[in-house]
Scaffold this active site. Structure first.
Site, PDB file in Angstrom:
ATOM      1  N   THR A 212       0.857  -1.194   0.000  1.00 44.66           N
ATOM      2  CA  THR A 212       0.000   0.000   0.000  1.00 44.66           C
ATOM      3  C   THR A 212       0.893   1.245   0.000  1.00 44.66           C
ATOM      4  O   THR A 212       1.915   1.297   0.693  1.00 44.66           O
ATOM      5  CB  THR A 212      -0.963   0.008   1.209  1.00 44.66           C
ATOM      6  OG1 THR A 212      -0.207  -0.043   2.421  1.00 44.66           O
ATOM      7  CG2 THR A 212      -1.901  -1.192   1.157  1.00 44.66           C
ATOM      8  N   ASP A 239      -7.729  11.622   8.404  1.00 49.99           N
ATOM      9  CA  ASP A 239      -7.051  10.783   9.398  1.00 49.99           C
ATOM     10  C   ASP A 239      -6.791   9.429   8.739  1.00 49.99           C
ATOM     11  O   ASP A 239      -7.739   8.710   8.405  1.00 49.99           O
ATOM     12  CB  ASP A 239      -7.966  10.647  10.625  1.00 49.99           C
ATOM     13  CG  ASP A 239      -7.337   9.846  11.756  1.00 49.99           C
ATOM     14  OD1 ASP A 239      -6.287   9.224  11.546  1.00 49.99           O
ATOM     15  OD2 ASP A 239      -7.926   9.847  12.858  1.00 49.99           O
ATOM     16  N   GLY A 244      -5.057   1.126   6.362  1.00 51.81           N
ATOM     17  CA  GLY A 244      -4.472  -0.152   5.938  1.00 51.81           C
ATOM     18  C   GLY A 244      -5.309  -1.321   6.436  1.00 51.81           C
ATOM     19  O   GLY A 244      -5.498  -2.316   5.713  1.00 51.81           O
ATOM     20  N   ASP A 245      -5.828  -1.217   7.641  1.00 53.98           N
ATOM     21  CA  ASP A 245      -6.661  -2.295   8.195  1.00 53.98           C
ATOM     22  C   ASP A 245      -7.988  -2.402   7.438  1.00 53.98           C
ATOM     23  O   ASP A 245      -8.494  -3.502   7.198  1.00 53.98           O
ATOM     24  CB  ASP A 245      -6.930  -2.036   9.681  1.00 53.98           C
ATOM     25  CG  ASP A 245      -5.642  -1.972  10.485  1.00 53.98           C
ATOM     26  OD1 ASP A 245      -4.700  -2.705  10.155  1.00 53.98           O
ATOM     27  OD2 ASP A 245      -5.592  -1.166  11.432  1.00 53.98           O
TER      28      ASP A 245
HETATM   29  O1  RIB Z   1      -3.512   0.325  12.213  1.00 53.01           O
HETATM   30  C1  RIB Z   1      -4.045   1.269  13.094  1.00 53.01           C
HETATM   31  C2  RIB Z   1      -4.021   0.763  14.495  1.00 53.01           C
HETATM   32  O2  RIB Z   1      -2.688   0.605  14.911  1.00 53.01           O
HETATM   33  C3  RIB Z   1      -4.634   1.680  15.520  1.00 53.01           C
HETATM   34  O3  RIB Z   1      -6.022   1.492  15.665  1.00 53.01           O
HETATM   35  C4  RIB Z   1      -3.834   1.372  16.775  1.00 53.01           C
HETATM   36  O4  RIB Z   1      -4.566   0.734  17.759  1.00 53.01           O
HETATM   37  C5  RIB Z   1      -2.655   0.548  16.318  1.00 53.01           C
HETATM   38  O5  RIB Z   1      -2.792  -0.754  16.661  1.00 53.01           O
END
Ligand code: RIB
Length: 294
Positions: A212, A239, A244-245
C-alpha cells in the site's frame, strides 16, 4: 458469507489531533482528543464485518473499562467475540498523534494483547475452520506463527499485515499466502525503497504481495504475473489511522467471495479511501453499501 478469522490486537486508541506533530523535546498544543476503539486486529475484524464477512475475533482484552468498551464495539459490528479472551490487567492502548495532513505516529502498549503467548484449543479450531485468516504483528510473533502454520496445514488462506514491522522468520513466511505491507514496511523488510523492487524481493518469500502506497494507491504483485499499480481514489485525508486495516478487511471479503485479485484490490482501495476521509480507526470504516456506491 466468507468465514474470516482474525487473530490480532484490540487497543483503545488515545488520539491527539495537532497541526504539527511535536519533535523530540518539544511540547505542542493540540486541538482535540478522542478515544476510539482500535487495534490492528480489531480494526481488520470490524472492517471485514462491515464489508460483508462472517468474522470471528481471536485475541484478548483486559479487565479495565477499555476492555468492555472494546468488546462492545466489536459485538455491535456483528463480530463474534467468543474468543476475545478477558485477562486480568489493562487492555492494549495506542497513543496516536494525527497531524493536519491526516498522517499519524503511533505508540502501542500491548497490555492484554501481550498475554496471547499461544493458541487455546478453541482459538486453533476457529483458525482452521475459517476460509481466510487475517494476521498482523501486534500479538507475540510465536502465536502469529503458530496460527499461520495451523491455517496452512488445513488449507486456510492467510493474509499477513507485517506491522509493527520486524524481521519475519521463514516459519511464518512459509505459511503466508498474501503479504500486505505499507511502503515503509516493505522497505524495511527488503532494504528497497522502490515498491516494484521491494515486491520482487518479497515474492521470493510469499506468493502474492500488495504494497500500500498511501495517496499513490497500491502495487499488486503475484508470482508469474506482471505487477499492477492501482491508483487511489481521490480523497481529502482527514485521518489515515486504520486505512491499511480497512483495506485488508475489505480485501479479505472480496477474495473470499471469489473475486479476482484486480477487482478485489480495486474494491478494497475504495474502502480505504472512505476510511481516510473520516476521523478515527473503527469509527471510519465503511459499510459494504458505501463501498459499492463510491
Ligand atoms: O492500524 C491502526 C491501528 O494501529 C490503531 O487502531 C492502533 O490501535 C494501532 O494498533
Amino acid at each position: 458469507m466468507t468465514a474470516i478469522a482474525v487473530l490480532g490486537s484490540t487497543n483503545m486508541d488515545l488520539v491527539a489531533y495537532v497541526a504539527r506533530a511535536p519533535g523530540r523535546g518539544e511540547t505542542v498544543t493540540g486541538r482535540e482528543f478522542r478515544t476510539v476503539p482500535g487495534g490492528k486486529g480489531a480494526n481488520q475484524a470490524l472492517a471485514a464485518a462491515r464489508a460483508g464477512g462472517d468474522v470471528v475475533m481471536i485475541g484478548a482484552v483486559g479487565t479495565d473499562e477499555f476492555g468492555s468498551a472494546l468488546r462492545a464495539n466489536l459485538d455491535h459490528a456483528g463480530v463474534d467475540t467468543e474468543l476475545l479472551h478477558t485477562v486480568a490487567g489493562p487492555s492494549g492502548t495506542a497513543h496516536i498523534v494525527v497531524d493536519d495532513e491526516g498522517s499519524n505516529a503511533i505508540v502501542v502498549i500491548p497490555g492484554a494483547n501481550g498475554t496471547m503467548t499461544s493458541l487455546a484449543p478453541g482459538d486453533r479450531a476457529a483458525v482452521t475452520r475459517a476460509d481466510l485468516l487475517l494476521l498482523q504483528l501486534e500479538l507475540p510473533l510465536a502465536t502469529v506463527t503458530e496460527a499461520a502454520r495451523a491455517a496452512r496445514a488445513r488449507g486456510v488462506r492467510t493474509i499477513l499485515t507485517p506491522s509493527p514491522v520486524q524481521p519475519l522468520p521463514s516459519e511464518l513466511l512459509d505459511a503466508v499466502d498474501l503479504l500486505v505491507p505499507n511502503e515503509h514496511e516493505a522497505a524495511r523488510l527488503t532494504g528497497k525503497v522502490e515498491p516494484h523492487a521491494a515486491a520482487q524481493l518479497l515474492l521470493r518469500q510469499v506468493p502474492e504481495v500488495v504494497i500500500t502506497l498511501g495517496e499513490r494507491g497500491c502495487l499488486h504483485a503475484a508470482r508469474g504475473t506482471e505487477p499492477v499499480l492501482f491508483p487511489a481514489p481521490e480523497v481529502t485525508a482527514v485521518d489515515t489511522t486504520g486505512a491499511g486495516d480497512t483495506f485488508v478487511g475489505a480485501l479479505a471479503v472480496a477474495l473470499g467471495e471469489g473475486r479476482a485479485a484486480p477487482e478485489a484490490v480495486a474494491w478494497a482501495s475504495k474502502a480505504a479511501a472512505l476510511c481516510v476521509g473520516r476521523h478515527g480507526a473503527s469509527t471510519s470504516m465503511p459499510y459494504r453499501e458505501e463501498i459499492d456506491a463510491s
